[in-house]
Design an enzyme around this catalytic site. Structure first.
Site, short mmCIF file in Angstrom:
data_model
loop_
_atom_site.label_atom_id
_atom_site.label_comp_id
_atom_site.label_asym_id
_atom_site.label_seq_id
_atom_site.Cartn_x
_atom_site.Cartn_y
_atom_site.Cartn_z
CD1 TRP A 74 0.00 -1.66 2.99
CD2 TRP A 74 0.79 0.41 3.27
NE1 TRP A 74 0.88 -1.68 4.05
CE2 TRP A 74 1.38 -0.42 4.25
CE3 TRP A 74 1.14 1.77 3.25
CZ2 TRP A 74 2.29 0.04 5.19
CZ3 TRP A 74 2.05 2.24 4.19
CH2 TRP A 74 2.61 1.38 5.15
CG ASN A 75 5.18 1.27 0.42
OD1 ASN A 75 4.78 0.56 -0.51
ND2 ASN A 75 6.44 1.35 0.77
CE LYS A 108 -3.75 -9.60 -1.77
NZ LYS A 108 -4.12 -8.33 -1.12
N PRO A 109 -4.30 -5.83 -5.32
CG PRO A 109 -5.87 -4.10 -5.55
CD PRO A 109 -5.60 -5.53 -5.93
N GLY A 153 6.45 -6.62 -1.09
CA GLY A 153 5.90 -6.58 0.26
C GLY A 153 6.93 -7.03 1.27
CB SER A 154 6.49 -8.00 4.76
OG SER A 154 5.59 -9.08 4.60
CD GLU A 190 12.08 -5.47 -6.45
OE1 GLU A 190 12.78 -5.09 -5.49
OE2 GLU A 190 12.47 -5.49 -7.63
CG LEU A 191 11.13 -9.75 -0.39
CD1 LEU A 191 11.69 -11.01 0.22
CD2 LEU A 191 9.62 -9.86 -0.56
CB CYS A 234 10.97 -0.68 0.39
SG CYS A 234 11.09 0.12 -1.21
CD GLU A 256 10.62 -3.10 6.05
OE1 GLU A 256 9.84 -4.06 6.04
OE2 GLU A 256 10.93 -2.47 5.02
P1 NAD Z 1 2.75 -7.29 3.26
O1 NAD Z 1 3.77 -8.31 2.93
O2 NAD Z 1 2.03 -7.39 4.54
O3 NAD Z 1 1.60 -7.28 2.13
C1 NAD Z 1 1.91 -7.04 0.76
C2 NAD Z 1 0.83 -7.67 -0.09
O4 NAD Z 1 0.91 -9.09 0.02
C3 NAD Z 1 -0.60 -7.32 0.31
O5 NAD Z 1 -1.35 -7.22 -0.87
C4 NAD Z 1 -1.01 -8.51 1.18
O6 NAD Z 1 -2.40 -8.71 1.19
C5 NAD Z 1 -0.30 -9.65 0.49
N1 NAD Z 1 0.13 -10.76 1.35
C6 NAD Z 1 0.47 -10.73 2.66
N2 NAD Z 1 0.91 -11.95 3.06
C7 NAD Z 1 0.87 -12.75 1.97
C8 NAD Z 1 1.21 -14.12 1.73
N3 NAD Z 1 1.68 -14.90 2.71
N4 NAD Z 1 1.05 -14.62 0.48
C9 NAD Z 1 0.60 -13.83 -0.52
N5 NAD Z 1 0.23 -12.54 -0.35
C10 NAD Z 1 0.39 -12.00 0.87
O7 NAD Z 1 3.45 -5.87 3.10
P2 NAD Z 1 2.80 -4.42 3.28
O8 NAD Z 1 2.63 -4.13 4.72
O9 NAD Z 1 1.62 -4.25 2.38
O10 NAD Z 1 3.96 -3.49 2.66
C11 NAD Z 1 5.08 -3.12 3.37
C12 NAD Z 1 6.27 -3.99 2.99
O11 NAD Z 1 6.53 -3.89 1.58
C13 NAD Z 1 7.54 -3.53 3.67
O12 NAD Z 1 8.26 -4.65 4.10
C14 NAD Z 1 8.27 -2.80 2.54
O13 NAD Z 1 9.67 -2.70 2.74
C15 NAD Z 1 7.91 -3.63 1.37
N6 NAD Z 1 8.11 -2.91 0.11
C16 NAD Z 1 9.18 -3.27 -0.68
C17 NAD Z 1 9.43 -2.58 -1.87
C18 NAD Z 1 10.60 -2.93 -2.75
O14 NAD Z 1 10.65 -2.43 -3.86
N7 NAD Z 1 11.55 -3.73 -2.30
C19 NAD Z 1 8.57 -1.53 -2.24
C20 NAD Z 1 7.49 -1.20 -1.42
C21 NAD Z 1 7.27 -1.91 -0.24
#
Ligand code: NAD
Length: 471
Positions: free
Chosen positions: A142-143, A166-167, A220-221, A242-243, A276, A371
């Site tokens: 979402w960021n 899936k957003p 994501g994370s 991309e974590l 991130c 993080e």
């Molecule tokens: P998140 O991992 O909680 O969720 C990201 C997405 O994945 C959401 O759409 C969520 O519903 C889905 N999701 C969650 N767990 C899942 C699973 N086990 N299997 C499949 N889908 C799943 O992350 P967040 O809180 O939305 O975003 C913040 C994280 O994203 C931070 O760790 C940040 O550093 C990272 N991020 C990385 C980059 C990059 O380019 N490296 C860019 C932006 C954000």
């Protein structure tokens, strides 16, 4: 006697999007039932057959038809970004406008990267092709809800894949609104269902990864990334992950301290630290650490916090109460272990955490290892370059980083950092055409540049024997 109705155990059918600054409901979308996800993927797979038969240049042209609508909608889309996830309005609108203005050039660059390449030697003429993989699951955070979608969906689509997107559950309205003009352009060209949007949280994300998809493009994370990687292993699905990050900033004794502190204030507190490549760890030469820290505190104190829709606000709220609690837990834990708070450090109202500056830290503290994703500047000092490099590299994460100092020294230190991207006297983002790339546990695969775009395609080689001369 009053009767108490027990909480319903029926699954939720509607996902409400809540403004993190005010708690107001911004809108709602229907949740995609987990059990219907295999059917969505199957429909995408059927649609992909015709889409993959469209020549690359024609695909680019079809997708380009969405550019005008995206551009016309960018202010409204950017306002929605701010309402759904809280960043200041100029940044929300800036993100959407940047996405819209880069859209056509992004498509052109991706198409150039995916065009076949002829390679020949004395005996063989080969064509290196970048063909579709099939169905791609694109899962975003979402960021940066517009740019993360654009960077993942466009190369995957243009490569001839069908997409199930899936957003994040925090920004479903932005996800729908950004995708709408592209879906319309595809529909008008007879390619309905090539880009589909599903809504929900981790449950839907997990179901999508486990469905019959060929590629998972995830931002994501780290924890979710690890789960995805293990789920993908059974059928060897391609993954681009991309974590998270825990970016270091190294400030050398010969740095322009004002510039370094200005960078730190911007990069620790932008998007309330929910980036991130936020600066999450600062290492300063002890000869200048007092002066640097005073400058940083002064600049951080000048940042106005409030709802992103208010004029002059630089720092918005945390995206939700869970994120706020996590940031406060890390701060409180660090303080219990001996850290000193120079600014902020306590809960604000609602979802707010005020800009916080901490010193007297060490690497045993979770705040220096996990993080944080919040508006917290953590400052430690170092004795010499060796110690600076050792501390900066002492993390499982290695996404971005920055070094401030005289050009030669800062470059030397930057070359020794293990992060995927390091800025010298600036942030870590590289020139056009360079990839966005994390090392170690910050990523698995990367994005941008020809090599990045080609990860969304299957590389294939078609070869013929070179006709002999005179034959
Ligand atoms: P998140 O991992 O909680 O969720 C990201 C997405 O994945 C959401 O759409 C969520 O519903 C889905 N999701 C969650 N767990 C899942 C699973 N086990 N299997 C499949 N889908 C799943 O992350 P967040 O809180 O939305 O975003 C913040 C994280 O994203 C931070 O760790 C940040 O550093 C990272 N991020 C990385 C980059 C990059 O380019 N490296 C860019 C932006 C954000």
């Amino acid at each position: 006697m009053t009767t108490v109705t027990p909480p319903s155990t029926a699954p939720r059918t509607v996902l409400e999007s809540v403004d993190p600054a005010t708690g107001e409901v911004v809108g709602a979308v229907p949740i995609t039932p987990v059990e219907s996800i295999p059917a969505v993927v199957a429909a995408a797979r059927r649609a992909q057959v015709a889409w993959s038969a469209v020549p690359l240049e024609k695909r680019r042209e079809i997708l380009a038809r969405a550019a005008e609508a995206l551009s016309a909608d960018s202010s409204a889309l950017g306002t929605l970004v701010t309402r759904e996830m809280g960043k200041p309005l100029p940044e929300g609108i800036g993100e959407a406008k940047h996405g819209a203005s880069a859209y056509l050039e992004d498509l052109a660059e991706i198409a150039r990267s995916l065009a076949p390449i002829d390679r020949s030697d004395a005996r063989t003429c080969s064509q290196l092709r970048f063909d579709p993989l099939g169905v791609a699951a694109v899962i975003t955070p979402w960021n940066f809800p517009v740019l993360m979608a654009q960077d993942s969906v466009l190369p995957a689509l243009l490569a001839g894949n069908a997409i199930v997107f899936k957003p994040s559950e925090e920004t479903p309205l932005v996800g729908d609104r950004w995708a709408a003009p592209i879906r319309e352009a595809l529909r008008a060209a007879g390619h309905d269902e090539v880009l589909q949007v599903v809504h929900g949280d981790e449950a839907q994300g997990r179901a999508l990864v486990r469905a019959d998809v060929d590629l998972v493009v995830f931002t994501g994370s780290r924890a979710a990334g690890a789960d995805i990687l293990s789920a993908a292993a059974g059928t060897l699905k391609r993954v681009v992950l991309e974590l998270g990050g825990k970016d270091p900033l190294v400030v050398l004794a010969d740095a322009d301290l004002d510039a370094a502190a200005a960078f730190a204030a911007r990069n620790c507190f932008r998007n309330a630290g929910q980036v991130c490549v936020s600066t999450e760890r600062i290492y300063v030469d002890r000869a200048v650490s007092e002066r640097f820290t005073a400058l940083l505190v002064e600049k951080a104190r000048g940042l106005r916090q409030g709802a992103g829709t208010e004029a002059g606000v630089a720092v918005g709220p945390m995206v939700n109460a869970r994120q706020k609690a996590m940031v406060l837990r890390q701060i409180e834990d660090a303080v219990r272990r001996g850290a000193k708070v120079l600014l902020g450090g306590t809960a604000g109202e609602g979802n707010f955490v005020p800009p916080t500056v901490l010193v007297d830290l060490d690497h045993a503290m979770p705040i220096m290892r996990e993080e944080t994703f919040g508006p917290v500047a953590c400052v430690m000092s170092f004795r010499d370059e060796e110690e600076a490099v050792r501390l900066a590299n002492d993390s499982p994460y290695a996404l971005g980083g920055a070094v401030f100092g005289s050009d030669a020294r800062a470059t030397r230190v930057a070359e020794r950092l293990t992060s995927g991207m390091v800025g010298v006297n600036r942030g870590c983002g590289g020139a056009e055409g360079t990839p966005w790339v994390g090392a170690r546990q910050s990523g698995y695969g990367f994005r941008g540049g020809p090599e990045g775009h080609r990860q969304f395609a299957q590389v294939r080689v078609i070869s013929k024997t070179r006709p002999s001369e005179g034959a």
